[in-house]
Design a protein around this motif. Sequence first.
Motif: not given
Length: 193
Positions: A12-13, A61-65, A169-177, A182-185
């Motif tokens: 899932t990550a 994905v489980h948990g609060g995130g 600009k949208p590409a950078v924001w997309a990668v960050l989000l 992925g990190l939350i997963a």
Amino acid sequence: MGAGNGRGFRPTAVLPGVAAAALYGWAHWYFAGPGSPPAAVAVAVGAVLCGAACAVYFVRVHGGGALFGALFLAVGLLLTVTTADRAAGRAESAVCVVREVHSQVQGSYGEGAPPAKTVHRVDLDCPGGYPDELKGDGPPPARGEEIEVAYDARRRVSPEPAGTTSPWKPAVWAVLLLGAAGLIAARSPEPAT
């Protein structure tokens, strides 16, 4: 096993990256491909891809995130489509004369909401009759002014003033989000067995 955290590989990550790649490929084919599908089909398939990715993410994905990760994933996927739109070829250009400018203030309501903004619709006289208008919230050109407009002759993407369609600009924001999703997963707790 992961390095010291007791967790193995989490498929899932990588879901945000895989979903974004699939959606970008689909959107790019629609916006710039030679035999792209009709708009209704493109939107329907894009919505199904986005919805399915978010649903799978939320279930896996489980948990609060999970809720925040799914939200980051959804917004990241929408920004991925925006990136494909901005990167799409607007190979034609024309010098057009501004015929009329229509402005409308879009209010914003609620505490903490973004400020109101003014949106402009610019009617154009272009050689060949297309494009015939531009829409946006940037500073409008003056009536009678000549502006260069970049457009797609197949009309799959909206015309834009020449030189204003950078996808960065949208590409950078997309990668960050998508990276945050992925990190939350990757850090979500193991499901109860």
